[in-house]
Design an enzyme around this catalytic site. Structure first.
Site, short mmCIF file in Angstrom:
data_model
loop_
_atom_site.label_atom_id
_atom_site.label_comp_id
_atom_site.label_asym_id
_atom_site.label_seq_id
_atom_site.Cartn_x
_atom_site.Cartn_y
_atom_site.Cartn_z
N ARG A 218 26.89 64.33 44.83
CA ARG A 218 26.50 65.71 44.62
C ARG A 218 25.23 66.00 45.43
O ARG A 218 24.49 65.09 45.78
CB ARG A 218 26.26 66.00 43.14
CG ARG A 218 27.46 65.68 42.24
CD ARG A 218 27.12 65.91 40.79
NE ARG A 218 28.25 65.64 39.91
CZ ARG A 218 28.51 64.47 39.34
NH1 ARG A 218 27.69 63.44 39.58
NH2 ARG A 218 29.55 64.30 38.56
N LYS A 242 24.28 62.98 36.98
CA LYS A 242 24.10 63.98 35.93
C LYS A 242 23.75 63.30 34.61
O LYS A 242 24.21 62.20 34.33
CB LYS A 242 25.38 64.80 35.79
CG LYS A 242 25.71 65.62 37.01
CD LYS A 242 27.08 66.26 36.91
CE LYS A 242 27.16 67.27 35.79
NZ LYS A 242 28.46 67.97 35.76
N HIS A 337 33.19 60.13 37.22
CA HIS A 337 33.66 61.06 36.20
C HIS A 337 33.65 60.39 34.83
O HIS A 337 34.04 59.22 34.71
CB HIS A 337 35.07 61.54 36.52
CG HIS A 337 35.14 62.49 37.67
ND1 HIS A 337 36.27 62.69 38.42
CD2 HIS A 337 34.19 63.30 38.22
CE1 HIS A 337 36.03 63.58 39.38
NE2 HIS A 337 34.78 63.96 39.27
N TYR A 346 43.04 65.87 41.14
CA TYR A 346 43.33 65.36 42.49
C TYR A 346 44.76 64.84 42.60
O TYR A 346 45.22 64.53 43.71
CB TYR A 346 42.34 64.27 42.86
CG TYR A 346 40.94 64.79 42.99
CD1 TYR A 346 40.57 65.59 44.06
CD2 TYR A 346 39.98 64.50 42.02
CE1 TYR A 346 39.29 66.10 44.17
CE2 TYR A 346 38.69 65.00 42.12
CZ TYR A 346 38.36 65.80 43.20
OH TYR A 346 37.09 66.29 43.30
#
Length: 366
Positions: A218, A242, A337, A346
């Site tokens: 990211r 995150k 994830h 995906y």
């Protein structure tokens, strides 16, 4: 310096010296500059100069405005998100911004108190129904998520008798309805080729783009990367993701070469701090996530692709891994994830796997 010169000229025209500069005079100057053009949008640009003058005793500190009860509560809410929920500062700021209109509706007529004791489910639903149609689907979804979080916080703090989080309506929208918009290999190569690696600016941009395309990081993760996070001996990179999650990823050879070239030839000797990527122009402070996004957008404009967001290169990395034969769980591990459902989108672009389950078209082809 231009702003200081303009302020000096304005004081001369007004027949004042700097000792007479007070809150009302600053407000008049800001209004004058706004009328002249869009160069000065708020008083924030003057804050460093005013702070310096106040520290020297030249200008008296401006009287402190009374605290806004909504802003006070939002500060407590942001501390709760950071400490109790483990959210990053940027995410906590976004949550606070999304629910600020809700709290502003609960201010008393004099603006000095919040009416939370009488908060009911109908008030929550009324706000969502009135607010969300004005927003995009993503912003509306984030608004209701932040509102549920705020109502939970208000209940935990004892400001409302019962939690009203369950009363917040959901935003219509199907998960996994869209397609991840990755870039083809030739477009990726055009992006990378557009960076002139004979300059420090192009050397940095090439390293940033290579890291985004190959590792699927990211924008904020690239910006937070530090020199100590690169383990050249073991070929690993430490990623601060995150929710303050720290994870290790392998460092591909081409990524390592691009970063090493930037550190040798592109990173300024006067760089501030230990972050890998810094601004090209002095002062050479750490590059922000917005700066990383701007690098991607500029590369897209140079290659005629228009403005490209950094997250699109994350989709590109996932699609490339699938084409190389990686499974969805492996892609989810690289992208870090937390849920398999996030990676499931995906599956729509894994054409080879889709061909194995596609049924033949009935009848003969016309």
């Amino acid at each position: 310096m231009r702003l200081v010169a303009r302020l000096s000229r304005w004081l001369a025209l007004e027949g004042m010296d700097v000792e007479g500069l007070g809150a009302s005079e600053v407000d008049r100057f800001v209004r004058t500059r706004r009328a002249a053009g869009p160069q000065l949008r708020s008083i924030k640009a003057l804050q460093p100069l005013l702070a310096y003058l106040q520290s020297r005793g030249v200008v008296l500190p401006s009287p402190r405005a009374p605290d806004d009860p909504a802003d006070e509560l939002l500060e407590r809410y942001q501390r709760y998100l950071a400490i109790e929920r483990g959210l990053g500062k940027a995410t906590a700021d976004v949550y606070a911004r999304m629910v600020r209109p809700f709290l502003r509706h609960r201010l008393s007529s004099d603006g000095r108190a919040l009416d939370l004791a009488g908060l009911a489910a109908t008030d929550v639903v009324t706000f969502v129904v009135a607010r969300c149609p004005q927003l995009s689907r993503g912003a509306a979804s984030l608004t209701v998520t932040a509102l549920r979080s705020l109502l939970t916080f208000l209940h935990v703090e004892g400001l409302i008798a019962q939690s009203l989080a369950a009363c917040v309506p959901s935003v219509a929208g199907r998960r996994l309805a869209g397609l991840p918009k990755g870039l083809d290999c030739d477009l990726v190569q055009r992006l990378l080729t557009s960076c002139g690696r004979d300059t420090s600016n192009g050397c940095r941009d090439f390293a940033v783009l290579t890291m985004l395309v190959r590792l699927g990081l990211r924008a904020g993760e690239v910006a937070k990367l530090k020199l100590d996070d690169l383990d050249w001996r073991t070929g690993e990179i430490l990623v601060r993701g995150k929710g303050n999650c720290i994870e290790h990823l392998p460092l591909p050879a081409d990524v390592g070469e691009a970063v090493a070239a930037y550190l040798r030839h592109g990173r300024p000797r006067t760089a501030q701090g230990r972050t890998v990527f810094v601004r090209v122009r002095a002062p050479h402070n750490a590059l922000t996530s917005a700066g990383v996004s701007q690098i991607v957008a500029a590369a897209g404009c140079r290659t005629g692709l228009g403005r490209i967001h950094a997250h699109r290169l994350r989709h590109t990395a996932a699609s490339a891994m699938l084409r190389a034969g990686a499974s969805l769980p492996e892609v989810g591990q690289v992208l870090r994830h937390r849920r398999a459902l996030t990676t499931a989108i995906y599956a729509k672009v894994d054409r080879e796997a889709l061909r194995t389950i596609a049924r033949p078209w009935p009848g003969e082809v016309a």
